[in-house]
Design an enzyme around this catalytic site. Sequence first.
Site, short mmCIF file in Angstrom:
data_model
loop_
_atom_site.label_atom_id
_atom_site.label_comp_id
_atom_site.label_asym_id
_atom_site.label_seq_id
_atom_site.Cartn_x
_atom_site.Cartn_y
_atom_site.Cartn_z
N LYS A 114 56.80 42.60 71.68
CA LYS A 114 56.10 42.39 70.40
C LYS A 114 56.22 40.93 70.00
CE LYS A 114 57.51 43.74 66.17
NZ LYS A 114 57.20 42.52 65.42
N HIS A 171 54.99 37.56 67.34
CA HIS A 171 54.36 37.03 66.11
C HIS A 171 53.92 35.64 66.53
CE1 HIS A 171 55.09 39.97 63.02
NE2 HIS A 171 56.39 40.01 63.24
N ASP A 211 51.90 41.53 66.74
CA ASP A 211 52.14 42.18 65.45
C ASP A 211 51.44 41.38 64.34
OD1 ASP A 211 53.25 43.55 63.33
OD2 ASP A 211 55.33 43.01 63.77
N LYS A 256 49.32 42.42 61.97
CA LYS A 256 49.17 43.09 60.66
C LYS A 256 47.93 42.62 59.92
CE LYS A 256 54.07 44.08 59.83
NZ LYS A 256 54.77 43.28 60.86
N PHE A 257 46.78 42.85 60.54
CA PHE A 257 45.51 42.51 59.88
C PHE A 257 45.40 43.27 58.56
CE2 PHE A 257 44.60 41.81 64.41
CZ PHE A 257 44.06 40.53 64.35
N GLY A 259 36.37 44.27 57.33
CA GLY A 259 36.03 44.38 58.75
C GLY A 259 35.49 43.11 59.37
P1 BMP Z 1 64.42 42.74 63.58
O1 BMP Z 1 64.83 43.90 64.53
O2 BMP Z 1 64.92 41.42 64.03
O3 BMP Z 1 64.72 43.05 62.14
O4 BMP Z 1 62.84 42.60 63.72
C1 BMP Z 1 61.96 43.62 63.35
C2 BMP Z 1 60.55 43.26 63.74
O5 BMP Z 1 59.70 44.35 63.40
C3 BMP Z 1 59.98 42.03 63.04
O6 BMP Z 1 59.16 41.35 63.97
C4 BMP Z 1 59.12 42.60 61.92
O7 BMP Z 1 57.99 41.79 61.65
C5 BMP Z 1 58.68 43.94 62.47
N1 BMP Z 1 58.51 45.00 61.47
C6 BMP Z 1 59.55 45.47 60.67
O8 BMP Z 1 60.69 45.00 60.77
N2 BMP Z 1 59.31 46.49 59.80
C7 BMP Z 1 58.08 47.06 59.63
O9 BMP Z 1 57.93 47.98 58.85
C8 BMP Z 1 57.03 46.58 60.44
C9 BMP Z 1 57.26 45.56 61.35
O10 BMP Z 1 56.27 45.14 62.11
#
Ligand code: BMP
Length: 259
Positions: free
Chosen positions: A58, A60, A89, A91-92, A96
Amino acid sequence: MVKTYAERAEIFQNETARKLFQCIERKKSNLCVAVDVTRKTELLDIVDKVGPYICLLKTHVDVIEDFDEDLIVKLRALSESHDFMIFEDRKFADIGNTVALQYSSGIYKISSWAHITNAHTIPGEGIITGLAQIGKPLGRGLLLLAEMSSAGSLATGSYTDATVAMARKHKDFVIGFIAGRKLTGDDEDFIVMSPGVGLDVSGDALGQRYRTPEDVIVSSGSDIIIVGRGIYGNGRDVVKEAKRYRDAGWEAYLTRLGL
Ligand code: BMP
C-alpha cells in the site's frame, strides 16, 4: 462454512480481486504492508525487503518528495519479482468527473500502475462510476472506505450500510472495503482489508487505534491485515517484523477456517 481464499478467488467477477486471492494463497500471506516514507530510496529498500512476505503493497505516492517515473518502473519491477500487487491509498473523495481526472492524469497517473485504489463514498455513487470509466477497462479494482480505524471516525452506522449498498451495485469494479470487520454474508464476495493493525502498541499520538491480527481476522472476519509502522517504524528489523505479521495473519486465517 468459511470459504478459503482459493475458493473465493474463483467467485470474483473482477480480475484484480481474483489475482489478489490467488497471490494470497500462493504466498500464504494475507499481509499488506503500508509504507509511508518520504524518500524514493527508503521506500524501494523497504519494499525489496518485505516483498517476499506480502500479498499487497500500500502506497501514499503523494508523500514522496523525490517522486519520478523511475519510482513507478522500479515498484512495478519489484511487484513482478516478489509477486505482490500494488494498492495506492488515494482515498478519492470528489465528483465523478474530477476523480476520473485525478485517477488517470496529473503527475502520478495512478490508474496506469496501481492494481487497486480506494474512495470515500461521501460524494455518492458518481464517484464509483467516474473511477470505473478509467479503471474498469484496465481491469483495476476499487475499495470503498466503509469504516476507518481512527478515533471518532464518522464512517459508522447508516454511512457504512449505504457504502455496502453502493458496492453491491458495482460488483464488477468494487472488490471490497476498508473496514474493521466483515460487512456482508458469505454468499457475497467482497474483500475486507483492515488498517490499524499492530502487535506492540494500542495507538499513536494522532488518533490511530491498533488491534491484533487475531482480533481483526478471527473475531471480526476481515481478510487482509494492513500494517505500517509496526513493520518499518522506530528502527525495527523490517524483515523480522514482516515475517512476524505474515505468520500472525496466516495463523489467524487458519484459526478462522477451524484448522
Ligand atoms: P500504520 O500501521 O503505520 O498506523 O499505518 C496505517 C496505514 O493505513 C496508513 O497508511 C493510513 O493512511 C492507512 N489507513 C488507516 O490507518 N486507517 C484507515 O481507516 C484507513 C487507512 O487507509
